[in-house]
Design a protein around this motif. Structure first.
Motif, PDB file in Angstrom:
ATOM      1  N   GLN A 112       0.888  -0.885  -0.059  1.00 61.45           N
ATOM      2  CA  GLN A 112       0.207  -0.163   0.028  1.00 61.45           C
ATOM      3  C   GLN A 112       1.309   1.344  -0.418  1.00 61.45           C
ATOM      4  O   GLN A 112       1.806   1.310   0.099  1.00 61.45           O
ATOM      5  N   THR A 156       0.464   5.412   0.405  1.00 64.79           N
ATOM      6  CA  THR A 156      -0.745   6.515   1.492  1.00 64.79           C
ATOM      7  C   THR A 156       0.136   8.056   1.299  1.00 64.79           C
ATOM      8  O   THR A 156       1.451   7.829   1.628  1.00 64.79           O
ATOM      9  N   ILE A 206      -4.845   6.374  -0.034  1.00 61.96           N
ATOM     10  CA  ILE A 206      -4.710   5.667  -1.044  1.00 61.96           C
ATOM     11  C   ILE A 206      -4.901   6.705  -2.225  1.00 61.96           C
ATOM     12  O   ILE A 206      -5.794   7.148  -2.602  1.00 61.96           O
ATOM     13  N   ASP A 220      -5.817   6.866  -5.608  1.00 57.03           N
ATOM     14  CA  ASP A 220      -5.957   5.618  -6.587  1.00 57.03           C
ATOM     15  C   ASP A 220      -6.312   5.865  -8.029  1.00 57.03           C
ATOM     16  O   ASP A 220      -7.374   6.569  -8.323  1.00 57.03           O
ATOM     17  N   TYR A 254     -15.039  -2.186  -4.090  1.00 53.53           N
ATOM     18  CA  TYR A 254     -14.044  -2.836  -4.492  1.00 53.53           C
ATOM     19  C   TYR A 254     -13.841  -4.314  -4.440  1.00 53.53           C
ATOM     20  O   TYR A 254     -14.986  -4.593  -3.584  1.00 53.53           O
ATOM     21  N   ILE A 308     -10.282   7.252   0.872  1.00 53.46           N
ATOM     22  CA  ILE A 308      -9.655   6.901  -0.643  1.00 53.46           C
ATOM     23  C   ILE A 308      -9.176   8.221  -1.627  1.00 53.46           C
ATOM     24  O   ILE A 308     -10.277   9.186  -1.606  1.00 53.46           O
ATOM     25  N   GLY A 347      -4.189   1.626  -6.880  1.00 54.59           N
ATOM     26  CA  GLY A 347      -4.639   1.514  -5.906  1.00 54.59           C
ATOM     27  C   GLY A 347      -4.541  -0.071  -5.985  1.00 54.59           C
ATOM     28  O   GLY A 347      -4.867  -0.765  -5.620  1.00 54.59           O
TER      29      GLY A 347
END
Length: 465
Positions: free
Chosen positions: A149, A151, A166, A168, A211, A256, A355
């Motif tokens: 991940q 961020t 995040i 994305d 998602y 997000i 993402g």
């Protein structure tokens, strides 16, 4: 005898009359003296008061005359000094044998510069030299969490409420936990508090997005959203009320930040980057992502808005560009895929998705790759191997150029439930097109997302580990 008596009476009467007359004169004189005394006292008192007033007035007049004289002398002295300085400045500074002179420049000591003056000066310079000062841009630092991940920090509201999100490119909405979210996934994360923001505006429309690892529901709202030192007022985003799924419970992010096209945004919400472009928050309508690898790096690269100057991360700004083929996801044509010298795929549609941590491939391509690298496929679409195993390099052909990823970078270390460390292939199976290029690919190429020209650019980086 009678006559004598009458004469005596007449004399007595005359005496009485004379005596009374004399007494009246005495009394009248005394009264006049009393009046004179009282009148004199009043006159003296009035004179004293008038004298004091005249004395005060005279003192004040003397002070005014003295002050006026001082001011006059001061003005004369200043005028004399100014004349001397002006004369000294205007006279050429010529020394013996010199051929130069110093001339004074006008200076306005009480001049106050305003923003209008600065703007006018910038316009003048831009017109003279042919460039623009409207080059607003910003960069947000990425944090790398185990190469799984990436961020960055984003703020919402006034005053700012900070969130970890995040970035994305595979979605187009912004969402963060709302004040009424009771889900387990919301409990360990920062919640947006609309009551604490003076710029919050209610929308109230319901929101839901799914998602691959879970879905969220909530309501839309508007507020100022800031990132990388840039701010967009009245940006629409979602406050979640439910966040089912284990991913949101253990995740390192609060929400997000969708960076895809508006066409895939839930409720057709205008995206953050679109608003940055339309409101001239950024002068160059594009953004770029540079990710660093290593898995334990606290500084995982950068997310840049309004700029693609990525030499600090890629080692150069030499980009290979390819057009976007479908404006929704960041989709383009991937011409070929090679593993070593073997071509495992011809022309295919591909999506750059920041993402996603892995690379996905259709079943046929996935099976060919596994056969070449010699890994063991699982029912969950993963392919395991020993971490010491050597595998050939991968090459992705974009716009006629091979973008090469070293073979040892296409392995990801994972820990099993039994505590053993193994490696899996960075490529996982997903039936049908397109190929999805996630962080395992982006880590090796600074990627530019150019909305103005609807194209994607890749610059090879030497810092990926």
């Amino acid at each position: 005898m009678r006559c004598r008596i009458l004469v005596l009476c007449a004399i007595i009467c005359l005496f009485v009359i004379l005596t009374e007359a004399r007494q009246r004169r005495v009394n009248h004189s005394a009264y006049r003296r009393s009046l004179a005394v009282r009148s004199g006292h009043r006159i003296e008192l009035r004179s004293a008061r008038q004298g004091r007033r005249l004395a005060v007035r005279a003192r004040n007049q003397r002070k005014r005359r003295l002050n006026a004289a001082k001011r006059s002398r001061r003005r004369r002295n200043l005028a004399i000094k100014s004349n001397r300085e002006t004369k000294a400045k205007t006279e050429p500074n010529v020394s013996s044998g010199s051929t130069y002179a110093a001339l004074p420049l006008d200076f306005q000591p009480n001049f106050v510069r305003t923003t209008d003056h600065l703007r006018s000066e910038k316009v003048f310079l831009a017109n003279r030299y042919g460039f623009s000062f409207a080059t607003t841009s910003g960069a947000a630092t990425l944090a790398n969490h185990g190469n799984m991940q990436y961020t960055c920090k984003m703020n919402i509201g006034t005053p700012k409420q900070m969130f970890t999100v995040i970035p994305d490119t595979g979605s187009s909405n912004i969402w963060v936990p709302g004040p009424h979210c009771k889900s387990e996934g919301c409990q360990n994360h920062k919640k947006y508090r609309p009551a604490k923001s003076s710029t919050y505006a209610r929308n109230g429309k319901s929101f839901a997005i799914t998602y691959g690892s879970g879905s969220v529901t909530g309501v839309l709202a508007k507020d100022t959203v800031g990132i990388a030192g840039l701010a967009v007022p009245n940006q629409t985003f979602a406050m979640t009320t439910k966040e089912p799924g284990s991913l949101f419970v253990t995740s390192k992010f609060d929400g997000i930040l969708g960076l895809g096209y508006q066409s895939i945004a839930v409720d057709n919400v205008k995206t953050l980057v679109q608003n940055m472009c339309s409101e001239d928050v950024i002068s160059s309508c594009k953004f770029a992502i540079c990710m660093k690898g290593g898995g334990t790096s606290s500084r995982g690269g950068a997310l840049m808005f309004g700029s693609s100057s990525t030499s600090a991360y890629s080692g150069s700004n030499s980009y290979t560009y390819t057009p976007v083929t479908k404006q929704g996801y960041w989709q383009f044509t991937l011409q070929d895929i090679y593993v070593g010298s073997t071509k495992v795929a011809g022309s295919a549609q591909a999506i750059v998705d920041s993402g996603t941590s892995l690379i996905t491939a259709p079943t046929a391509i996935y099976n060919k790759i596994n056969e070449i690298i010699g890994c063991t496929a699982t029912s969950s679409g993963e392919c395991w191997m020993k971490c010491a195993k050597k595998i050939p390099d991968f090459a992705f052909v974009v716009a006629g150029k091979k973008l090469v990823v070293k073979g040892n970078k296409m392995k990801l270390k994972v820990r099993t439930k039994r505590g053993k460390t193994v490696c899996i292939s960075a490529v996982t199976e997903m039936p049908g097109e397109p190929v999805i290029l996630g962080d395992a690919f982006i880590r090796h190429f600074c990627t530019e997302f150019d909305l103005a020209n609807n194209r994607i650019g890749f610059a090879a980086t030497t810092s990926a580990t």
